[in-house]
Scaffold this active site. Structure first.
Site, PDB file in Angstrom:
ATOM      1  N   SER A 300       0.811  -1.207   0.000  1.00 47.61           N
ATOM      2  CA  SER A 300       0.000   0.000   0.000  1.00 47.61           C
ATOM      3  C   SER A 300       0.856   1.275   0.000  1.00 47.61           C
ATOM      4  CB  SER A 300      -0.950  -0.054   1.196  1.00 47.61           C
ATOM      5  OG  SER A 300      -1.937   0.944   1.131  1.00 47.61           O
ATOM      6  N   ASP A 311      11.492   5.452  -9.017  1.00 52.14           N
ATOM      7  CA  ASP A 311      11.284   6.018 -10.352  1.00 52.14           C
ATOM      8  C   ASP A 311      11.908   7.393 -10.531  1.00 52.14           C
ATOM      9  OD1 ASP A 311       9.867   3.740 -10.892  1.00 52.14           O
ATOM     10  OD2 ASP A 311       7.911   4.710 -11.100  1.00 52.14           O
ATOM     11  N   LYS A 325      -0.417  -3.985  -3.472  1.00 52.96           N
ATOM     12  CA  LYS A 325      -1.716  -3.397  -3.122  1.00 52.96           C
ATOM     13  C   LYS A 325      -1.766  -1.998  -3.734  1.00 52.96           C
ATOM     14  CE  LYS A 325      -4.847  -2.291   0.709  1.00 52.96           C
ATOM     15  NZ  LYS A 325      -4.950  -0.839   0.553  1.00 52.96           N
TER      16      LYS A 325
END
Length: 477
Positions: A300, A311, A325
């Site tokens: 999550s 990234d 999730k």
């Protein structure tokens, strides 16, 4: 009055009656329309079934029924029918407990308890909590609360007796190294901390986030500042086992690392009617190397932070693929304290990837040792020669891992296993019986945890990468 006048009066009376009837009809229709607007469920054909069941139960059920319990049960069943493990209706006390789990404190005495062969033992005392101020100590055995024995109580019953209002007093009878003591504790705020930090050799700062709650970002900022004062040269962020939590503190933490203006996460609601793109509002560029530790239980919001730093901030992700999730739940607390938590959106990484049920792949894959994945041994454990099954297998593997020979370890509690347990008990100054019990299991787990802390291959690999990055970094200008 002539007959024409009488006729006119009758017509007026009829007109008034008709107008009143029309007004009543209009009022009824308006009221019904208002009900439909406020409670659209009444328009659903199936609502008649629900109403019928409610009325029948209230009127005719043999043992009687509480109306609030019936409505709560209906709400729980309705959300349960979604077959979504993340959407749930929590009535009153459960709802209150859920909301409180994200707050930075709760009212109590501030101890963690373990159950050991029927006894309740203080496993740890929370720093700054009322119990610490009252000098309750780790390994104290709790024998009575307010003069009443705790023998036979469940954990929930024990918890209820220890909790209470701020400023109220609870008297604890404890046994400390065999000596009975009575300790007076004044209940108060117990801090709930979600961030821990330490400085490792080589200037590697380590921050562990257990979950994301209301004050996690503030705790994180304090940890960063402390490590920077100690001369931090690189940061290791440990998110292993972090189940997620609130999104806002996650974004606040990401702002520190993600370059200003870059996307942190994109939240997409039903049918893409609403798309929220959270971009970094970074104030000071982050220049130190970063590594993140993840495992199959990193989920999550912890995955949001992992993806954002991987990234956009050049973070090296080390460990195992994350849980996956990629959906967002919003929760609302109702007037009676109940909570409706509902899946309402999904999220994309800065690179536009959906990770739900896929997870995030680490840059460097490092598996945890097999013994770290062994199941915990539940309280009330009792094993002796002749027993068999999965719990025996677990005990045998644990003993083998810390250097005790259990023979073939086939899942049968044989003489070789009993001999290994006796040797362990003797070396740990425990009653030597050869049987497994809670006290012996706890000591075995303590040894396993110490071994893992010393070996931890995932942490060691991340430290290796960060040390290399620090060594190869150009000197500061």
């Amino acid at each position: 009055m002539n007959r024409y006048g009488e006729k006119a009066m009758r017509q007026r009376r009829i007109t008034v009656v008709v107008v009143m009837v029309l007004l009543l009809a209009a009022g009824f229709a308006g009221g019904r329309f208002s009900v439909w607007l406020q409670y659209p469920i009444v328009k659903d054909k199936a609502f008649g079934n629900l109403s019928y069941a409610y009325n029948e139960i209230r009127a005719n059920y043999l043992n009687g029924a509480d109306s609030k319990a019936l409505v709560d049960g209906a709400a729980e069943g309705m959300v349960g029918s979604l077959q979504d493990p993340y959407s749930v209706y929590l009535p009153e006390d459960k709802g209150e407990a859920y909301v409180q789990s994200y707050q930075d404190h709760f009212v109590g005495i501030g101890v963690e308890i373990r159950q050991e062969d029927g006894a309740f033992i203080v496993d740890s005392v929370i720093k700054g909590a009322p119990a610490e101020k009252a000098k309750v100590r780790k390994e104290d055995e709790l024998t009575a609360i307010d003069g009443k024995s705790v023998k036979g109580l469940s954990f929930d019953e024990l918890k209820a007796k220890l909790q209470g209002e701020t400023g109220s007093t609870v008297m604890l009878d404890v046994s400390r190294s065999g000596k009975p003591l009575t300790v007076k504790v004044v209940r108060g705020d117990v801090p709930v901390l979600t961030v821990a930090s330490e400085m490792k050799p080589g200037g590697i700062g380590v921050i562990t986030i257990s979950r994301f709650a209301e004050k996690t970002a503030k705790e994180f900022d304090a940890a960063i500042q402390s490590l920077q004062k100690q001369g931090m040269k690189a940061l290791l962020l440990d998110l292993r086992g972090n189940p997620g939590g609130l999104l806002n503190p996650t974004i606040e933490i990401a702002n520190r690392f993600v370059p200003k203006g870059k996307t942190i996460v994109q939240v997409v609601y039903k049918d893409e009617k609403r798309v929220l793109t959270h971009k970094s509002s970074q104030k000071t560029p982050w220049k130190l190397p970063i590594a993140i530790l993840v495992d199959a239980h990193t989920a999550s919001s912890a995955e949001v932070l992992t993806a954002a730093l991987k990234d956009t901030a050049g973070a090296q992700v080390v460990g195992e693929k994350t849980f996956g999730k990629g959906i967002v739940q919003n929760f609302n607390q109702l007037k009676d304290g109940s909570v409706l938590k509902l899946t309402e959106a999904q999220w994309r990484t800065p690179n536009g990837q959906w990770i739900h049920k896929k997870g995030i792949d680490p840059n460097v894959v490092v598996a945890a040792p097999d013994y770290a994945l062994l199941p915990r041994l539940d309280a009330g454990l009792k094993l002796a020669v002749g027993d068999y099954g999965d719990r025996v297998v677990t005990v045998q593997k644990m003993l083998q891992t810390i250097g005790y020979d259990t023979g073939k370890g086939t899942g049968i509690y044989d003489e070789a296993t009993a001999a290994a347990v006796r040797t362990f008990q003797q070396q740990e100054s425990l009653p030597v019986t050869g049987d497994m019990n809670d006290k012996t299991a706890y000591r075995i787990l303590t040894k396993l945890m110490a071994k893992y802390q010393a070996e931890d291959p995932q942490r060691n690999k991340a430290m290796e990468l960060l040390n290399a990055a620090v060594t190869s970094a150009p000197p500061a200008q």
